[in-house]
Design a protein around this motif. Structure first.
Motif, PDB file in Angstrom:
ATOM      1  N   PHE A   1       0.841  -1.196   0.000  1.00 66.10           N
ATOM      2  CA  PHE A   1       0.000   0.000   0.000  1.00 66.10           C
ATOM      3  C   PHE A   1       0.874   1.244   0.000  1.00 66.10           C
TER       4      PHE A   1
ATOM      5  N   ARG B   1       1.315  -6.150   4.069  1.00 63.79           N
ATOM      6  CA  ARG B   1       0.677  -7.130   4.927  1.00 63.79           C
ATOM      7  C   ARG B   1       0.591  -8.460   4.181  1.00 63.79           C
TER       8      ARG B   1
ATOM      9  N   LEU C   1      -1.439  -3.656   9.125  1.00 67.42           N
ATOM     10  CA  LEU C   1      -0.422  -3.216   8.186  1.00 67.42           C
ATOM     11  C   LEU C   1       0.872  -2.933   8.917  1.00 67.42           C
TER      12      LEU C   1
ATOM     13  N   TYR D   1      -3.118   0.432  -3.897  1.00 61.93           N
ATOM     14  CA  TYR D   1      -2.586  -0.776  -3.307  1.00 61.93           C
ATOM     15  C   TYR D   1      -2.523  -1.907  -4.320  1.00 61.93           C
TER      16      TYR D   1
ATOM     17  N   GLY E   1     -10.406  -7.896   3.061  1.00 58.56           N
ATOM     18  CA  GLY E   1      -9.797  -7.953   1.749  1.00 58.56           C
ATOM     19  C   GLY E   1      -9.564  -6.611   1.099  1.00 58.56           C
ATOM     20  N   TYR E   2     -10.045  -5.560   1.718  1.00 57.15           N
ATOM     21  CA  TYR E   2      -9.875  -4.226   1.150  1.00 57.15           C
ATOM     22  C   TYR E   2      -8.848  -3.441   1.975  1.00 57.15           C
ATOM     23  N   ALA E   3      -8.478  -2.286   1.442  1.00 61.38           N
ATOM     24  CA  ALA E   3      -7.496  -1.455   2.128  1.00 61.38           C
ATOM     25  C   ALA E   3      -8.125  -0.760   3.327  1.00 61.38           C
ATOM     26  N   LEU E   4      -7.275  -0.386   4.269  1.00 55.19           N
ATOM     27  CA  LEU E   4      -7.732   0.345   5.444  1.00 55.19           C
ATOM     28  C   LEU E   4      -8.040   1.795   5.092  1.00 55.19           C
ATOM     29  N   ASN E   5      -9.123   2.286   5.677  1.00 62.36           N
ATOM     30  CA  ASN E   5      -9.458   3.704   5.609  1.00 62.36           C
ATOM     31  C   ASN E   5      -9.126   4.313   6.960  1.00 62.36           C
TER      32      ASN E   5
ATOM     33  N   TYR F   1       0.369   5.204   1.104  1.00 61.51           N
ATOM     34  CA  TYR F   1      -0.470   6.202   1.756  1.00 61.51           C
ATOM     35  C   TYR F   1       0.265   7.540   1.762  1.00 61.51           C
TER      36      TYR F   1
ATOM     37  N   LEU G   1      -5.256   6.757   1.359  1.00 68.27           N
ATOM     38  CA  LEU G   1      -4.751   5.698   0.499  1.00 68.27           C
ATOM     39  C   LEU G   1      -4.586   6.215  -0.923  1.00 68.27           C
TER      40      LEU G   1
END
Lengths: 116, 111
Positions: free
Chosen positions: A33, A95, A105, A48, B96-100, A35, A45
């Motif tokens: 990812f 991750r 992460l 990714y 399964g998705y990215a962190l917000n 950021y 974000l």
């Protein structure tokens, strides 16, 4: 064990110049990812990758930004041309696909970019 | 549009007291929530998490509470220590998705 490694730690450049930020994820991690941290927007974000494939790049601000992951151990984030509003700290994180919590992460120390 | 909101940019607490950091989210599809801690010139580090099937998770001095109906979570630190002074980020995601992430809350614990 080595964590996520980012370079450079600090970059000062002039408007219009190309900037390339680099990231080496933790070995064995299959998601990476990018950021960006600013005072106004916090941690947002940009893009990714899963297994080196870009999954979501909706956070990339505009065409001046591009990211690549040519292999499992390396990724770049490029800004061309750079603008003063791109000044921020850019974090790379990785991750595994499995494990719990699935969202944990591991972040690098960040690349602080200043565009004059 | 921010899906995770931390409305308090900063918080100051005396050593030994309780610190309560709050977070609200808008996406009802989120199924796990995390708190990260960040010191200056370092990357964020994972602190504690909770899945949407629970309403509380405790780890030592840190407890996270989740109120799904209110779309609200909070982090309690008891007792607070000067070393807890840092920026705390709330994060949420679907599996399964990215962190917000939220914008963060800067906690200062004074002796």
């Amino acid at each position: 064990d080595a964590g996520v490694i980012q370079s450079p730690r600090h970059e000062v450049t002039e408007m219009g110049q190309e900037v390339t930020l680099r990231c080496k994820p933790i070995s064995g991690h299959n998601s990476l990812f990018w950021y960006r941290q600013t005072m106004m927007r916090g941690l947002e974000l940009l893009i990714y990758f899963n297994n080196n494939v870009p999954i979501d790049d909706s956070g990339m601000p505009e065409d001046r930004f591009s990211a690549k992951m040519p292999n499992a151990s390396f990724s770049t984030l490029k800004i061309q041309p750079s603008e003063p509003r791109d000044s921020a700290v850019y974090f790379c994180a990785s991750r595994t696909g499995q494990g719990h919590p699935p969202g944990e992460l591991f972040f690098g120390e960040g690349s602080r970019l200043t565009v004059l | 549009d921010q899906q995770v909101k931390q409305n308090s940019p900063s918080l100051s607490v005396q050593e030994g007291r309780i610190s309560i950091l709050n977070c609200d989210y808008t996406n009802s599809m989120f199924d796990y929530f995390l708190w990260y801690k960040k010191y200056p010139a370092e990357g964020p580090t994972f602190l504690i998490s909770i899945s949407s099937i629970k309403d509380k998770n405790e780890d030592g001095r840190f407890t996270v509470f989740l109120n799904k109906s209110a779309k609200h979570l909070s982090l309690h630190i008891v007792p607070s220590q000067p070393g807890d002074s840092a920026v705390y980020f709330c994060a949420a995601a679907r599996s399964g998705y990215a962190l917000n992430f939220g914008k963060g809350t800067s906690l200062l614990v004074t002796p």
